[in-house]
Design a protein around this motif. Structure first.
Motif, PDB file in Angstrom:
ATOM      1  N   PRO A   1     -11.403  -1.127  -0.379  1.00 30.20           N
ATOM      2  CA  PRO A   1     -10.945  -0.365   0.776  1.00 30.20           C
ATOM      3  C   PRO A   1     -10.502  -1.287   1.907  1.00 30.20           C
ATOM      4  O   PRO A   1     -10.995  -2.420   2.013  1.00 30.20           O
ATOM      5  CB  PRO A   1     -12.180   0.433   1.175  1.00 30.20           C
ATOM      6  CG  PRO A   1     -13.327  -0.336   0.637  1.00 30.20           C
ATOM      7  CD  PRO A   1     -12.851  -1.048  -0.579  1.00 30.20           C
ATOM      8  N   ILE A   2      -9.551  -0.821   2.733  1.00 26.57           N
ATOM      9  CA  ILE A   2      -9.100  -1.601   3.889  1.00 26.57           C
ATOM     10  C   ILE A   2     -10.076  -1.349   5.022  1.00 26.57           C
ATOM     11  O   ILE A   2     -10.209  -0.218   5.493  1.00 26.57           O
ATOM     12  CB  ILE A   2      -7.669  -1.200   4.299  1.00 26.57           C
ATOM     13  CG1 ILE A   2      -6.708  -1.516   3.149  1.00 26.57           C
ATOM     14  CG2 ILE A   2      -7.244  -1.935   5.555  1.00 26.57           C
ATOM     15  CD1 ILE A   2      -5.352  -0.897   3.303  1.00 26.57           C
ATOM     16  N   THR A   3     -10.788  -2.405   5.425  1.00 27.46           N
ATOM     17  CA  THR A   3     -11.827  -2.235   6.447  1.00 27.46           C
ATOM     18  C   THR A   3     -11.333  -2.661   7.828  1.00 27.46           C
ATOM     19  O   THR A   3     -11.916  -2.284   8.840  1.00 27.46           O
ATOM     20  CB  THR A   3     -13.061  -3.079   6.087  1.00 27.46           C
ATOM     21  OG1 THR A   3     -12.628  -4.389   5.754  1.00 27.46           O
ATOM     22  CG2 THR A   3     -13.797  -2.493   4.883  1.00 27.46           C
TER      23      THR A   3
ATOM     24  N   GLU B   1       4.860   5.527   2.392  1.00 28.30           N
ATOM     25  CA  GLU B   1       3.652   5.321   3.198  1.00 28.30           C
ATOM     26  C   GLU B   1       2.655   4.447   2.464  1.00 28.30           C
ATOM     27  O   GLU B   1       2.154   3.475   3.006  1.00 28.30           O
ATOM     28  CB  GLU B   1       3.023   6.676   3.543  1.00 28.30           C
ATOM     29  CG  GLU B   1       3.581   7.250   4.831  1.00 28.30           C
ATOM     30  CD  GLU B   1       3.064   8.625   5.137  1.00 28.30           C
ATOM     31  OE1 GLU B   1       1.907   8.916   4.769  1.00 28.30           O
ATOM     32  OE2 GLU B   1       3.818   9.402   5.732  1.00 28.30           O
ATOM     33  N   THR B   2       2.329   4.807   1.226  1.00 31.99           N
ATOM     34  CA  THR B   2       1.358   4.017   0.475  1.00 31.99           C
ATOM     35  C   THR B   2       1.900   3.681  -0.901  1.00 31.99           C
ATOM     36  O   THR B   2       2.605   4.467  -1.521  1.00 31.99           O
ATOM     37  CB  THR B   2       0.032   4.773   0.286  1.00 31.99           C
ATOM     38  OG1 THR B   2       0.260   5.896  -0.568  1.00 31.99           O
ATOM     39  CG2 THR B   2      -0.547   5.250   1.595  1.00 31.99           C
ATOM     40  N   ILE B   3       1.538   2.485  -1.357  1.00 28.01           N
ATOM     41  CA  ILE B   3       1.804   2.080  -2.744  1.00 28.01           C
ATOM     42  C   ILE B   3       0.505   1.520  -3.305  1.00 28.01           C
ATOM     43  O   ILE B   3      -0.156   0.706  -2.666  1.00 28.01           O
ATOM     44  CB  ILE B   3       2.900   0.999  -2.838  1.00 28.01           C
ATOM     45  CG1 ILE B   3       4.232   1.517  -2.317  1.00 28.01           C
ATOM     46  CG2 ILE B   3       3.085   0.556  -4.267  1.00 28.01           C
ATOM     47  CD1 ILE B   3       5.348   0.501  -2.398  1.00 28.01           C
ATOM     48  N   GLN B   4       0.143   1.990  -4.473  1.00 27.47           N
ATOM     49  CA  GLN B   4      -1.080   1.522  -5.125  1.00 27.47           C
ATOM     50  C   GLN B   4      -0.710   1.128  -6.548  1.00 27.47           C
ATOM     51  O   GLN B   4      -0.241   1.964  -7.320  1.00 27.47           O
ATOM     52  CB  GLN B   4      -2.060   2.692  -5.158  1.00 27.47           C
ATOM     53  CG  GLN B   4      -3.493   2.302  -5.166  1.00 27.47           C
ATOM     54  CD  GLN B   4      -4.392   3.513  -4.998  1.00 27.47           C
ATOM     55  OE1 GLN B   4      -4.183   4.540  -5.627  1.00 27.47           O
ATOM     56  NE2 GLN B   4      -5.392   3.391  -4.160  1.00 27.47           N
ATOM     57  N   LEU B   5      -0.895  -0.150  -6.881  1.00 28.18           N
ATOM     58  CA  LEU B   5      -0.521  -0.617  -8.213  1.00 28.18           C
ATOM     59  C   LEU B   5      -1.741  -1.236  -8.902  1.00 28.18           C
ATOM     60  O   LEU B   5      -2.467  -2.005  -8.282  1.00 28.18           O
ATOM     61  CB  LEU B   5       0.590  -1.670  -8.122  1.00 28.18           C
ATOM     62  CG  LEU B   5       1.897  -1.235  -7.472  1.00 28.18           C
ATOM     63  CD1 LEU B   5       2.809  -2.439  -7.305  1.00 28.18           C
ATOM     64  CD2 LEU B   5       2.597  -0.187  -8.304  1.00 28.18           C
ATOM     65  N   ALA B   6      -1.950  -0.869 -10.146  1.00 32.23           N
ATOM     66  CA  ALA B   6      -3.073  -1.429 -10.901  1.00 32.23           C
ATOM     67  C   ALA B   6      -2.603  -1.778 -12.299  1.00 32.23           C
ATOM     68  O   ALA B   6      -1.814  -1.058 -12.897  1.00 32.23           O
ATOM     69  CB  ALA B   6      -4.215  -0.423 -10.971  1.00 32.23           C
ATOM     70  N   SER B   7      -3.097  -2.900 -12.801  1.00 37.29           N
ATOM     71  CA  SER B   7      -2.691  -3.305 -14.139  1.00 37.29           C
ATOM     72  C   SER B   7      -3.813  -4.084 -14.811  1.00 37.29           C
ATOM     73  O   SER B   7      -4.428  -4.947 -14.197  1.00 37.29           O
ATOM     74  CB  SER B   7      -1.440  -4.181 -14.042  1.00 37.29           C
ATOM     75  OG  SER B   7      -1.141  -4.722 -15.292  1.00 37.29           O
ATOM     76  N   THR B   8      -4.095  -3.757 -16.049  1.00 38.06           N
ATOM     77  CA  THR B   8      -5.022  -4.566 -16.831  1.00 38.06           C
ATOM     78  C   THR B   8      -4.309  -4.982 -18.115  1.00 38.06           C
ATOM     79  O   THR B   8      -3.576  -4.202 -18.713  1.00 38.06           O
ATOM     80  CB  THR B   8      -6.300  -3.799 -17.210  1.00 38.06           C
ATOM     81  OG1 THR B   8      -5.935  -2.584 -17.852  1.00 38.06           O
ATOM     82  CG2 THR B   8      -7.145  -3.482 -15.998  1.00 38.06           C
TER      83      THR B   8
END
Lengths: 135, 58
Positions: A67-69, B32-39
Motif C-alpha cells: 500500500p502507498i503510505t 487514474e490508476t494502473i496496477q500490474l502484476a506478473s509472476t
C-alpha cells in the motif's frame, strides 16, 4: 475535471491474439488476466488434454501489493488538452494485452506463466564430443 | 508530497513496437490508476531431463 483527448492518425497491427484488446475510446475499468503453461520439449509430443493449472502453486498464490503510505496530493492542469500521435506500428498483441487509445480510470493487469522444459537424457559420448568442440 | 502536473503540448510522430504480450498495456491517454502484476516461474525442478512423462491432465 477536464479530460485530454487522444488523437491517433494511423494504427497498423498485424496480429491481435489470445484475448487481447484494441480499445479505441474511453473506458472505466479494465481487468486483464493471462495464465500460461509454457512447455518446451526436445521431442515434439503433445497430448491435447495436458496441463492442469490448479496443480501449480504459481497460478493460485496471491501477488502482494504494497500500500502507498506516503501522504500525497495531486493536481493537474491541461493547458493543451491534446495527445497527438501520427502513427502506431505494432507487429503483435498477445495474451490478454491491450492497446488503448483514450482515457481510462482503473487498469489492473496480471500475468502468470509457468515455464517447463523437458529434455532427453543425453548419451555420454555426445557430451564428450561437445566438450571437445568447444575447446 | 505535493505533485503538480501541467500537460502542455504532447505530439508523438511514430510509435513502433514489436510485441505487446502477457497482460501488457500500451496506453495513449490518461488514467487514474494502473496496477500490474506478473509472476514467471522457471525453477530448477522445471528442467526435466529424463524419459518423457506427460503433464497431469486437465
Amino acid at each position: 475535471m477536464l479530460q485530454r483527448t487522444s488523437c491517433v492518425d494511423n494504427i497498423n497491427i498485424k496480429i491481435v491474439s489470445f484475448a487481447s484488446t484494441v480499445q479505441l475510446g474511453d473506458s472505466c475499468i479494465i481487468n486483464g488476466l493471462s495464465t500460461a503453461l509454457a512447455v518446451q520439449r526436445e521431442i515434439e509430443v503433445f497430448y491435447g488434454n495436458e496441463g492442469n493449472l490448479s496443480s501449480y502453486r504459481i497460478f493460485s498464490e496471491p501477488i502482494p501489493f504494497l500500500p502507498i503510505t506516503e501522504p500525497f496530493t495531486y493536481s493537474r492542469q491541461n493547458p493543451n488538452p491534446l495527445i497527438k500521435v501520427n502513427k502506431i506500428d505494432i507487429i503483435g498483441i498477445s495474451s490478454s494485452s491491450l492497446l488503448h487509445v483514450g482515457n481510462s480510470r482503473n487498469v489492473s493487469m496480471e500475468a502468470r506463466i509457468k515455464h517447463i522444459r523437458q529434455l532427453q537424457p543425453t548419451p555420454r559420448n555426445n557430451e564428450g564430443a561437445e566438450e571437445q568442440g568447444q575447446k | 508530497m505535493n505533485f503538480h502536473v501541467y500537460n502542455r503540448e504532447l505530439f508523438v510522430e511514430t510509435i513502433k513496437i514489436t510485441g505487446v504480450a502477457s497482460s501488457s498495456l500500451v496506453l495513449v491517454g490518461d488514467t487514474e490508476t494502473i496496477q500490474l502484476a506478473s509472476t514467471f516461474d522457471t525453477p530448477a525442478e522445471s528442467l526435466i531431463i529424463g524419459p518423457f512423462v506427460p503433464l497431469s491432465a486437465e
